[in-house]
Design a protein around this motif. Sequence first.
Motif, PDB file in Angstrom:
ATOM      1  N   SER A 239       0.857  -1.186   0.000  1.00  0.00           N
ATOM      2  CA  SER A 239       0.000   0.000   0.000  1.00  0.00           C
ATOM      3  C   SER A 239       0.893   1.236   0.000  1.00  0.00           C
ATOM      4  O   SER A 239       2.081   1.160   0.360  1.00  0.00           O
TER       5      SER A 239
ATOM      6  N   SER B  71      -4.482  -1.425   4.686  1.00  0.00           N
ATOM      7  CA  SER B  71      -3.263  -1.659   3.910  1.00  0.00           C
ATOM      8  C   SER B  71      -3.317  -3.026   3.241  1.00  0.00           C
ATOM      9  O   SER B  71      -2.974  -3.181   2.061  1.00  0.00           O
TER      10      SER B  71
ATOM     11  N   PHE C 190      -5.600  -2.907   0.218  1.00  0.00           N
ATOM     12  CA  PHE C 190      -4.924  -2.405  -0.975  1.00  0.00           C
ATOM     13  C   PHE C 190      -4.157  -3.536  -1.666  1.00  0.00           C
ATOM     14  O   PHE C 190      -4.239  -3.703  -2.891  1.00  0.00           O
ATOM     15  N   SER C 191      -3.433  -4.309  -0.882  1.00  0.00           N
ATOM     16  CA  SER C 191      -2.655  -5.414  -1.453  1.00  0.00           C
ATOM     17  C   SER C 191      -3.554  -6.445  -2.121  1.00  0.00           C
ATOM     18  O   SER C 191      -3.199  -6.996  -3.173  1.00  0.00           O
TER      19      SER C 191
ATOM     20  N   ARG D  64     -10.799   3.503   0.774  1.00  0.00           N
ATOM     21  CA  ARG D  64     -10.881   2.071   0.500  1.00  0.00           C
ATOM     22  C   ARG D  64     -11.998   1.434   1.338  1.00  0.00           C
ATOM     23  O   ARG D  64     -12.636   2.101   2.141  1.00  0.00           O
TER      24      ARG D  64
END
Length: 331
Positions: free
Chosen positions: A184, A197, A200-201, A262
């Motif tokens: 991220s 985070s 995001f990955s 997100r």
Amino acid sequence: MIGQTISHYSIVETVGRGGMGVVYKAQDTQLGRFVALKFLSKKFRSDRRAIERFRQEARTASALNHPGICTIHDIGEYHGQPFIVMELLEGRTLRQQLCDRRLTIEEAIACGIQIAEVLGTAHAQGIVHCDITPANLFITEEGRIKLLDFGIAQFVRASCPEESSTVHAKATHSTLTGTVRYMSPEQARGRDVDARSDIFSVGVVLYEMLAGQLPFMGADFRETIHQVIYREPEAVRNINPSIPVDIEMVVSKCLEKRPERRYSTAAELQKDLMQGVMPSKAVIENHGAPSALAHPSAHVPQLMDSAAETQEQTSPSLMETLPDWMTHIAK
């Protein structure tokens, strides 16, 4: 070490090597079952940081009870060599699968649903994985996704055992560790991370499964870091127009640069992926599962690091179980 007996584990064969570790298939002579023994490589046995990461991997994974997480049976030491005793997995990593061929859209979504499910369990326990990559995602012979390698996982403060309690929690410390192309932006900056985070990955992994390429592909480390932090990826439907608009929106939301934009939780991501897969359900039930993943079996347990892959070996189809999976989530 082949043929040696360590504690009550008789080593049968080597099944995987990585930059930081080696994994053996062994027989538990007391319980009569096969397990995986994972040893830290010799060159790291005097590295206190590597040893601590090795032990943290065992502690973190053993704290989680979910079929999507490799079971840790024991941890020990043999002549100064630390080792972990774990479930012996049969199948292949998602990285190995993607090297073989691109997944169908249905396969990719099914993988994403399972990844989000297991992450939800980890986040609910205040654990941020910090290294979600295809190399750390394992497809078993039964089509179950297993999340591997908790060696750099971080713990966040959680006031209650609900996943949502970790949303705005911060890790107690952060360093630039992980796999750059899947990081991220906040992780790439070396800042504190939270559950978003990992989301995001997951977005990067979804993008790769659907598009057949990564969203951030710099020529070197510095350029890749710059892209992760500042560059908006090309819309995934520009690469693969057959991807449903709803799924493109899911991927784009995962890949928002700002964490607050997100998904707040893995459960929210899982819900939207489920909704996106529903239009394909009738097609799968009427015409059978999409093209299957290659399936010769292999024993390939997790290795120490995602940079070094396990041997290229294969597993049965994830899609063999997809119709039942989709029927289950439709209820």
